[in-house]
Write a protein that holds these residues in place. Structure first.
Motif, short mmCIF file in Angstrom:
data_model
loop_
_atom_site.label_atom_id
_atom_site.label_comp_id
_atom_site.label_asym_id
_atom_site.label_seq_id
_atom_site.Cartn_x
_atom_site.Cartn_y
_atom_site.Cartn_z
N UNK A 7 -4.14 -7.39 -9.66
CA UNK A 7 -4.75 -6.06 -9.50
C UNK A 7 -5.12 -5.48 -10.86
N UNK A 8 -4.21 -5.61 -11.81
CA UNK A 8 -4.47 -5.10 -13.16
C UNK A 8 -5.65 -5.80 -13.81
N UNK A 9 -5.72 -7.13 -13.64
CA UNK A 9 -6.79 -7.91 -14.26
C UNK A 9 -8.17 -7.48 -13.77
N UNK A 10 -8.24 -6.98 -12.53
CA UNK A 10 -9.52 -6.59 -11.94
C UNK A 10 -9.66 -5.08 -11.77
N UNK A 11 -8.70 -4.33 -12.31
CA UNK A 11 -8.73 -2.87 -12.21
C UNK A 11 -8.96 -2.40 -10.76
N UNK A 12 -8.16 -2.93 -9.87
CA UNK A 12 -8.31 -2.65 -8.43
C UNK A 12 -7.76 -1.26 -8.11
N UNK A 13 -8.53 -0.54 -7.27
CA UNK A 13 -8.17 0.82 -6.89
C UNK A 13 -7.41 0.84 -5.55
N UNK A 14 -6.65 1.88 -5.35
CA UNK A 14 -5.86 2.04 -4.12
C UNK A 14 -6.75 1.96 -2.88
N UNK A 15 -7.89 2.64 -2.92
CA UNK A 15 -8.79 2.66 -1.75
C UNK A 15 -9.28 1.25 -1.41
N UNK A 16 -9.47 0.41 -2.42
CA UNK A 16 -9.91 -0.97 -2.18
C UNK A 16 -8.81 -1.77 -1.48
N UNK A 17 -7.58 -1.59 -1.92
CA UNK A 17 -6.46 -2.33 -1.31
C UNK A 17 -6.25 -1.87 0.12
N UNK A 18 -6.32 -0.57 0.35
CA UNK A 18 -6.15 -0.05 1.72
C UNK A 18 -7.26 -0.56 2.63
N UNK A 19 -8.49 -0.52 2.15
CA UNK A 19 -9.62 -1.01 2.96
C UNK A 19 -9.42 -2.48 3.33
N UNK A 20 -8.95 -3.27 2.38
CA UNK A 20 -8.71 -4.70 2.60
C UNK A 20 -7.57 -4.92 3.60
N UNK A 21 -6.55 -4.08 3.53
CA UNK A 21 -5.32 -4.31 4.29
C UNK A 21 -5.26 -3.62 5.66
N UNK A 22 -6.08 -2.59 5.88
CA UNK A 22 -5.84 -1.73 7.05
C UNK A 22 -5.99 -2.42 8.40
N UNK A 23 -6.78 -3.49 8.47
CA UNK A 23 -6.91 -4.20 9.75
C UNK A 23 -5.65 -4.98 10.10
N UNK A 24 -4.72 -5.08 9.15
CA UNK A 24 -3.44 -5.74 9.43
C UNK A 24 -2.71 -5.06 10.58
N UNK A 25 -2.96 -3.76 10.73
CA UNK A 25 -2.31 -3.00 11.80
C UNK A 25 -2.63 -3.57 13.18
N UNK A 26 -3.80 -4.18 13.33
CA UNK A 26 -4.19 -4.78 14.62
C UNK A 26 -3.25 -5.92 15.01
N UNK A 27 -2.71 -6.60 14.00
CA UNK A 27 -1.82 -7.73 14.28
C UNK A 27 -0.35 -7.37 14.23
N UNK A 28 -0.01 -6.42 13.35
CA UNK A 28 1.39 -6.04 13.21
C UNK A 28 1.52 -4.64 12.63
N UNK A 29 1.93 -3.71 13.45
CA UNK A 29 2.15 -2.34 12.99
C UNK A 29 3.29 -2.30 11.97
N UNK A 30 4.29 -3.15 12.17
CA UNK A 30 5.45 -3.16 11.27
C UNK A 30 5.08 -3.69 9.88
N UNK A 31 4.29 -4.77 9.84
CA UNK A 31 3.85 -5.30 8.54
C UNK A 31 2.91 -4.31 7.86
N UNK A 32 2.07 -3.63 8.63
CA UNK A 32 1.18 -2.63 8.05
C UNK A 32 1.99 -1.48 7.44
N UNK A 33 3.04 -1.04 8.13
CA UNK A 33 3.89 0.04 7.61
C UNK A 33 4.54 -0.40 6.28
N UNK A 34 5.00 -1.63 6.23
CA UNK A 34 5.61 -2.14 4.99
C UNK A 34 4.55 -2.28 3.90
N UNK A 35 3.35 -2.71 4.28
CA UNK A 35 2.25 -2.86 3.34
C UNK A 35 1.93 -1.53 2.65
N UNK A 36 1.87 -0.46 3.43
CA UNK A 36 1.57 0.86 2.86
C UNK A 36 2.61 1.28 1.83
#
Length: 199
Positions: A153-182
């Motif tokens: 993340x540091x090497x590419x200067x990744x922003x929080x909004x980018x990570x959330x956008x990438x990860x948010x569909x995880x909730x469709x497969x696992x609400x528990x993993x999504x909660x931990x991801x956040x």
């Protein structure tokens, strides 16, 4: 033994070996080197089996594991597309579809159709198997990044909004993993490994 059929299967197996040479942006724990696609797929398949209890709904574990094992094989031709590279993401689907036809086309017809169907099912992300496999596909690099103090993340200067956008569909497969991801995302923002969008 049907020699022609066996020859096609071996041709595919040897072609699949090239997946070991496709390196991802994500590094192994300890930040020693980048992981390759085959390592990522193996790790995902293992995680699907071990974390299956956290899926939102019952699913065919073996089917999801096979999805994990083949989902990035197209990158032999298409190359790895970094999750936060907008330009490369724009052409990803087209490149990967072409690659899928060529690579799975090495197999005997019914296995080709089976693998293409599984690949497309994963991409469409609508079945319980695909949803959970997608959640794990997102989660695997996240936990490696977290273990490596956000090195990628540091090497590419990744922003929080980018990570959330990438990860948010995880909730469709696992609400528990999504909660931990956040929680992991917030921790890495707090530690300065992911850039807060306000900064």
């Amino acid at each position: 033994m049907d020699k022609e059929r066996f020859a096609k299967q071996l041709a595919f197996i040897l072609e699949a070996d090239k997946e070991k040479e496709i390196y991802r942006q994500t590094h192994l724990t300890g930040y020693k080197r980048q992981e390759n696609d085959a390592e990522h797929a193996w790790h995902m398949a293992l995680m699907i089996y071990l974390l299956k209890e956290y899926a939102n709904e019952e699913f065919d574990v073996a089917k999801a594991m096979v999805m994990a094992l083949i989902h990035d094989i197209v990158e032999i031709d298409a190359g790895d597309t970094y999750a936060y590279d907008a330009e490369a993401l724009a052409s990803q689907a087209e490149r990967e579809e072409k690659a899928a036809k060529r690579i799975f086309g090495l197999l005997p017809d019914e296995q080709k159709e089976e693998m293409l169907a599984l690949f497309n099912e994963f991409e469409q992300n609508e079945t319980p198997e695909a949803k959970f496999a997608h959640a794990i596909d997102n989660f695997q690099p996240l936990i490696l990044n977290d273990a490596n103090n956000g090195g990628d993340w540091l090497a590419h200067n990744v922003k929080k909004s980018q990570v959330i956008k990438r990860q948010q569909k995880s909730e469709l497969g696992s609400k528990e993993i999504w909660a931990y991801t956040k929680k992991l995302i917030d921790k890495n923002v707090e530690n300065g490994y992911i850039t807060n969008d306000d900064e």
